[in-house]
Design an enzyme around this catalytic site. Structure first.
Site, short mmCIF file in Angstrom:
data_model
loop_
_atom_site.label_atom_id
_atom_site.label_comp_id
_atom_site.label_asym_id
_atom_site.label_seq_id
_atom_site.Cartn_x
_atom_site.Cartn_y
_atom_site.Cartn_z
N SER A 1 0.69 -1.01 -0.26
CA SER A 1 0.34 -0.40 0.14
C SER A 1 1.06 1.54 -0.33
O SER A 1 1.93 1.56 0.47
CB SER A 1 -0.88 -0.12 1.81
OG SER A 1 -2.03 1.00 1.74
N TYR B 1 -2.48 -0.87 10.43
CA TYR B 1 -2.25 -1.02 8.86
C TYR B 1 -0.67 -0.16 7.95
O TYR B 1 0.10 -1.74 7.53
CB TYR B 1 -3.83 -0.33 7.97
CG TYR B 1 -3.78 -0.48 6.55
CD1 TYR B 1 -3.53 -1.98 6.24
CD2 TYR B 1 -3.12 0.57 6.16
CE1 TYR B 1 -3.97 -2.25 4.78
CE2 TYR B 1 -3.34 0.10 4.58
CZ TYR B 1 -3.63 -1.19 3.96
OH TYR B 1 -3.97 -1.21 2.43
N1 NAD Z 1 -8.68 -0.43 -1.46
C1 NAD Z 1 -7.61 0.45 -1.34
O1 NAD Z 1 -7.82 1.31 -0.86
C2 NAD Z 1 -5.94 -0.16 -1.17
C3 NAD Z 1 -5.23 0.76 -1.19
C4 NAD Z 1 -3.54 0.37 -0.30
C5 NAD Z 1 -3.90 -1.27 -0.23
N2 NAD Z 1 -5.22 -1.81 -0.67
C6 NAD Z 1 -4.49 -3.28 -0.73
O2 NAD Z 1 -5.19 -4.39 -1.18
C7 NAD Z 1 -5.53 -5.01 -0.62
C8 NAD Z 1 -7.04 -5.92 -1.16
O3 NAD Z 1 -7.99 -5.14 -0.98
P1 NAD Z 1 -9.15 -4.33 -1.61
O4 NAD Z 1 -9.66 -3.54 -1.51
O5 NAD Z 1 -9.35 -5.71 -3.06
O6 NAD Z 1 -9.75 -5.18 -0.56
P2 NAD Z 1 -11.41 -6.34 -0.01
O7 NAD Z 1 -11.78 -5.89 1.45
O8 NAD Z 1 -12.88 -5.78 -1.16
O9 NAD Z 1 -10.77 -7.11 -0.30
C9 NAD Z 1 -9.96 -8.21 0.35
C10 NAD Z 1 -10.43 -9.93 1.17
O10 NAD Z 1 -9.57 -10.09 1.72
C11 NAD Z 1 -10.06 -11.42 2.27
N3 NAD Z 1 -9.76 -11.01 3.55
C12 NAD Z 1 -9.74 -10.27 4.69
N4 NAD Z 1 -9.74 -11.24 5.58
C13 NAD Z 1 -8.75 -12.50 5.31
C14 NAD Z 1 -8.76 -13.27 6.09
N5 NAD Z 1 -8.23 -13.67 7.50
N6 NAD Z 1 -7.84 -14.40 5.36
C15 NAD Z 1 -8.42 -14.59 4.31
N7 NAD Z 1 -8.62 -13.86 3.35
C16 NAD Z 1 -9.51 -12.47 3.88
C17 NAD Z 1 -11.47 -10.52 2.74
O11 NAD Z 1 -12.73 -11.44 2.65
C18 NAD Z 1 -11.56 -10.38 1.48
O12 NAD Z 1 -12.21 -11.18 0.12
C19 NAD Z 1 -5.61 -5.56 0.71
O13 NAD Z 1 -4.36 -6.41 1.08
C20 NAD Z 1 -5.45 -3.81 0.89
O14 NAD Z 1 -4.00 -3.23 2.13
C21 NAD Z 1 -6.16 -2.24 -0.61
#
Ligand code: NAD
Length: 309
Positions: free
Chosen positions: A176, A189
């Site tokens: 991130s 985070y």
């Molecule tokens: N959305 C943003 O703004 C953003 C920005 C920077 C980085 N990210 C990173 O991108 C990645 C994906 O984020 P996203 O936006 O698609 O989020 P999201 O919440 O849509 O997807 C995350 C997925 O991880 C799964 N998950 C959560 N806990 C879990 C566990 N204990 N075991 C297995 N699976 C688990 C959830 O069920 C979900 O399907 C994350 O690592 C997040 O930190 C997201």
């Protein structure tokens, strides 16, 4: 090597590496860089049940990779696998709680036995509590570190030996922008994502030193993506620092992974901010963050993701 030669080598690299980076960027714009073939590769994607994990699964499957989808949300994860198989591609869904090391090792073995040797690992599962440090319960902080950081280490322990043995594979770390800059209300985070960035960087160095350059790495550091994970966050200058769509994010991630790019930061302005952070005084970096609204970005955050036990 004699000291003069070493100095000359460093000077040459100082020019050569940026030149190749510019040539590569221009070639990408002109569509001259070929994407690597993932036909038949076994790809594990954690957190594949929603957001960018889901879209990456669709993208890899479309390119004839065999995807093994891991998620704690069984229902959504199964739906993604069904969507892929309905379209004529190969997917296997697995329940895996990435906060638990034993679960990771158990499911990793199942995937290897049932699907085959894993050659692509996408560490994507992640959570965010969005609370100030003193308001955040200990167990949630622990969960964040377990999922966003420790899971990357346990999955590496499970799948890296196979990749190293064949000197072939790719490890994708979804970190991130908060892994490059501290952000308020994201202390746990941010800590977990700084660690993920460190894992990626050390892994790349370790593979290079060991001569295992056939195993590639890509670290992804996005600002916000409109998946719903960071519902309500705001950007002060959307043109300069946009909240990108999941589709745009995944198109950039696919491009970076399939062209063996080691680091992807988006949007592009964050590259400049990261460079400035390295040379400016800390107070000035903080003032710039405040002017750009980064420090206030979490003010209207709403938690939409289910609580983890
Ligand atoms: N959305 C943003 O703004 C953003 C920005 C920077 C980085 N990210 C990173 O991108 C990645 C994906 O984020 P996203 O936006 O698609 O989020 P999201 O919440 O849509 O997807 C995350 C997925 O991880 C799964 N998950 C959560 N806990 C879990 C566990 N204990 N075991 C297995 N699976 C688990 C959830 O069920 C979900 O399907 C994350 O690592 C997040 O930190 C997201």
């Amino acid at each position: 090597m004699n000291p003069l030669c070493e100095v000359l080598l460093v000077i040459w690299l100082l020019f050569w590496i940026p030149i190749t980076a510019v040539v590569r960027t221009v070639s990408l714009w002109l569509g001259l860089v070929k994407y690597k073939n993932v036909d038949g590769e076994v790809v594990v994607i954690t957190g594949a049940g929603s957001g960018i994990g889901r879209l990456m699964a669709l993208e890899f499957a479309k390119r004839n990779a065999i995807v093994a989808l891991w998620d704690i949300n069984e229902k959504e994860n199964n739906l993604v696998a069904e969507e892929i198989t309905r379209n004529g591609f190969k997917a296997h869904a697995y329940y895996c709680d990435c906060s638990k090391r034993e679960d990771i090792y158990r499911v990793a073995k199942r995937v290897t036995d049932e699907v085959g040797e894993v050659t692509f690992l996408v560490n994507n599962a992640g959570i965010a509590t969005g609370k100030n440090i003193l308001d955040c319960p200990d167990n949630l902080i622990q969960k964040t570190i377990d999922i966003n950081t420790m899971a990357h280490i346990w999955t590496l322990k499970a799948f890296l030996p196979g990749m190293v043995k064949r000197n072939h594979g790719h490890v994708v770390t979804i970190a991130s922008g908060a892994g490059l800059f501290g952000v308020n209300r994201l202390l746990d985070y941010s800590a977990s994502k700084f660690a993920a960035v460190g894992i990626d960087e050390s892994l790349r160095i370790e593979l290079t030193v060991e001569g295992k350059t056939g195993v590639k790495t890509t670290c992804v550091c996005p600002f916000y993506i409109s998946t719903g994970m960071f519902e309500g966050v705001q950007t002060r200058f959307p043109r300069l620092l946009p909240i990108v769509t999941p589709e745009y994010a995944v198109s950039r991630i696919t491009e970076a992974v399939l062209t063996d790019e080691p680091l992807l930061v988006m949007p592009r302005l964050v590259y400049l901010m990261y460079m400035l952070k390295g040379i400016l005084p800390a107070q000035l970096t903080l003032a710039i963050g405040q002017r750009f609204g980064v420090t206030q970005s979490m003010d209207h955050f709403v938690q939409t993701r289910p609580k983890q036990e």
